[in-house]
Design a protein around this motif. Structure first.
Motif, PDB file in Angstrom:
ATOM      1  N   ALA A 140       0.809  -1.225   0.000  1.00 14.12           N
ATOM      2  CA  ALA A 140       0.000   0.000   0.000  1.00 14.12           C
ATOM      3  C   ALA A 140       0.838   1.269   0.000  1.00 14.12           C
ATOM      4  O   ALA A 140       0.337   2.347  -0.347  1.00 14.12           O
ATOM      5  CB  ALA A 140      -0.948  -0.005   1.202  1.00 14.12           C
ATOM      6  N   GLY A 141       2.106   1.197   0.357  1.00 12.45           N
ATOM      7  CA  GLY A 141       2.943   2.387   0.387  1.00 12.45           C
ATOM      8  C   GLY A 141       3.414   2.851  -0.976  1.00 12.45           C
ATOM      9  O   GLY A 141       4.128   3.853  -1.073  1.00 12.45           O
ATOM     10  N   ALA A 172       4.908  -6.089   9.899  1.00  9.58           N
ATOM     11  CA  ALA A 172       4.706  -4.929  10.769  1.00  9.58           C
ATOM     12  C   ALA A 172       4.623  -3.619  10.005  1.00  9.58           C
ATOM     13  O   ALA A 172       3.838  -2.725  10.367  1.00  9.58           O
ATOM     14  CB  ALA A 172       5.838  -4.860  11.793  1.00  9.58           C
ATOM     15  N   HIS A 173       5.410  -3.483   8.923  1.00 15.46           N
ATOM     16  CA  HIS A 173       5.550  -2.166   8.295  1.00 15.46           C
ATOM     17  C   HIS A 173       5.305  -2.150   6.787  1.00 15.46           C
ATOM     18  O   HIS A 173       5.263  -1.070   6.191  1.00 15.46           O
ATOM     19  CB  HIS A 173       6.951  -1.612   8.569  1.00 15.46           C
ATOM     20  CG  HIS A 173       7.320  -1.582  10.018  1.00 15.46           C
ATOM     21  ND1 HIS A 173       6.675  -0.783  10.937  1.00 15.46           N
ATOM     22  CD2 HIS A 173       8.263  -2.286  10.703  1.00 15.46           C
ATOM     23  CE1 HIS A 173       7.206  -0.970  12.138  1.00 15.46           C
ATOM     24  NE2 HIS A 173       8.161  -1.878  12.025  1.00 15.46           N
ATOM     25  N   GLY A 174       5.157  -3.285   6.145  1.00 11.14           N
ATOM     26  CA  GLY A 174       4.938  -3.316   4.709  1.00 11.14           C
ATOM     27  C   GLY A 174       6.236  -3.352   3.930  1.00 11.14           C
ATOM     28  O   GLY A 174       7.338  -3.205   4.476  1.00 11.14           O
ATOM     29  N   VAL A 175       6.106  -3.525   2.616  1.00 10.77           N
ATOM     30  CA  VAL A 175       7.274  -3.707   1.755  1.00 10.77           C
ATOM     31  C   VAL A 175       8.140  -2.460   1.700  1.00 10.77           C
ATOM     32  O   VAL A 175       9.368  -2.536   1.708  1.00 10.77           O
ATOM     33  CB  VAL A 175       6.832  -4.113   0.332  1.00 10.77           C
ATOM     34  CG1 VAL A 175       8.029  -4.152  -0.620  1.00 10.77           C
ATOM     35  CG2 VAL A 175       6.139  -5.472   0.353  1.00 10.77           C
ATOM     36  N   ARG A 176       7.539  -1.285   1.686  1.00  9.13           N
ATOM     37  CA  ARG A 176       8.323  -0.061   1.491  1.00  9.13           C
ATOM     38  C   ARG A 176       9.318   0.164   2.618  1.00  9.13           C
ATOM     39  O   ARG A 176      10.408   0.705   2.395  1.00  9.13           O
ATOM     40  CB  ARG A 176       7.399   1.141   1.350  1.00  9.13           C
ATOM     41  CG  ARG A 176       8.152   2.419   0.979  1.00  9.13           C
ATOM     42  CD  ARG A 176       7.343   3.315   0.090  1.00  9.13           C
ATOM     43  NE  ARG A 176       8.181   4.239  -0.656  1.00  9.13           N
ATOM     44  CZ  ARG A 176       7.766   4.977  -1.660  1.00  9.13           C
ATOM     45  NH1 ARG A 176       6.515   4.869  -2.085  1.00  9.13           N
ATOM     46  NH2 ARG A 176       8.571   5.793  -2.285  1.00  9.13           N
ATOM     47  N   ALA A 177       8.973  -0.265   3.833  1.00  8.28           N
ATOM     48  CA  ALA A 177       9.892  -0.108   4.955  1.00  8.28           C
ATOM     49  C   ALA A 177      11.117  -1.003   4.809  1.00  8.28           C
ATOM     50  O   ALA A 177      12.187  -0.714   5.341  1.00  8.28           O
ATOM     51  CB  ALA A 177       9.176  -0.422   6.258  1.00  8.28           C
TER      52      ALA A 177
END
Length: 253
Positions: A75-76, A185-190
């Motif tokens: 989503a990021g 916890a934070h998604g792929v972009r992290a």
């Protein structure tokens, strides 16, 4: 890509649909695949695997690809469209219930690892309703996680004009098990600002053709054997999955 009209449900007039036909329903996604691959990568691959599988089986049709899946971990990134697990589950269940009114067996051909938990839930429910349905994936042993060499090679084979190798970059190349806590916890972009989990370096159309052959051959074997596990997943009689492979497929972006 335009497939063989003889195998495409969308290109078939209703009087020409065979009775008790096997229907393959590709399930994809619309999500980022790094700076070099198109958003519909998973959908393109799922449809291609379904189409090649259908041509190798008697009386099979490929339904239009479902282009949206559960892609919240992406989503990021602009361009990603995720309908989430609950909506995906309902779409899959209603699609199968509708197909079952006139088809024979139904196989969902999944191109996005993030859809697998929903497929498991939906297929278990549908099979308890008595529907002759199962699902199979498009993974191959040794593939990298997302938008790396494997998917880049396949897309160079299937849709080379959509691949921008001049802007391809390596992402986080650690094993998925090591990335998983941060992904959840934070998604792929992290984890990877480029969106790539792997390294597209060395990708080629020739390698992509070989990967496609492997995926389609495995799908044909699974459908022909028709051994369905507790998840509603077709198993490969020649290459039973290990527990590690099942865990990998369940969380692959």
């Amino acid at each position: 890509m335009v497939g063989d009209p003889a195998t495409e449900l969308a290109h078939t007039a209703w009087p020409l649909v065979p009775s008790d036909v096997l229907v393959l329903l590709p399930i994809g996604s619309t999500e980022q695949h790094g700076p070099h691959l198109p958003l519909d990568t998973d959908s393109v691959i799922a449809h291609a695997v379904a189409r090649r599988t259908a041509t190798a089986l008697p009386t099979a049709l490929v339904a239009p690809t479902l282009p949206y899946g559960a892609s919240g971990e992406h989503a990021g990134f602009p361009g990603t469209v995720s309908i989430g697990h609950e909506a995906l589950r309902m779409v899959l269940m209603e699609a199968v219930r509708s197909l079952a009114l006139w088809s024979g067996r139904i196989v969902l051909v999944n191109g996005h690892g993030g859809n697998t938990a929903t497929l498991d839930t939906a297929l278990r429910l549908l099979r308890t309703e008595g529907h002759d349905v199962a699902w199979t994936g498009c993974a191959v042993p040794g593939a990298d996680a997302h938008a790396g060499r494997t998917e880049t090679s396949v897309m160079l084979h299937l849709a080379p004009d959509q691949v921008r190798l001049d802007v391809a970059v390596a992402g986080d190349t650690r094993p998925l098990a090591a990335l998983l806590p941060d992904l959840v916890a934070h998604g792929v972009r992290a984890v990877s600002p480029s969106g790539v989990l792997g390294d597209p370096t060395g990708a080629s159309a020739a390698e992509g053709r070989s990967v496609m052959d492997t995926m389609a051959s495995a799908a044909v074997r699974r459908i022909t054997a028709w051994t369905v596990d507790h998840r509603g997943r077709l198993t490969d009689p020649e290459h039973p999955p290990t527990s590690r492979e099942l865990d990998h497929q369940a969380v692959r972006p």
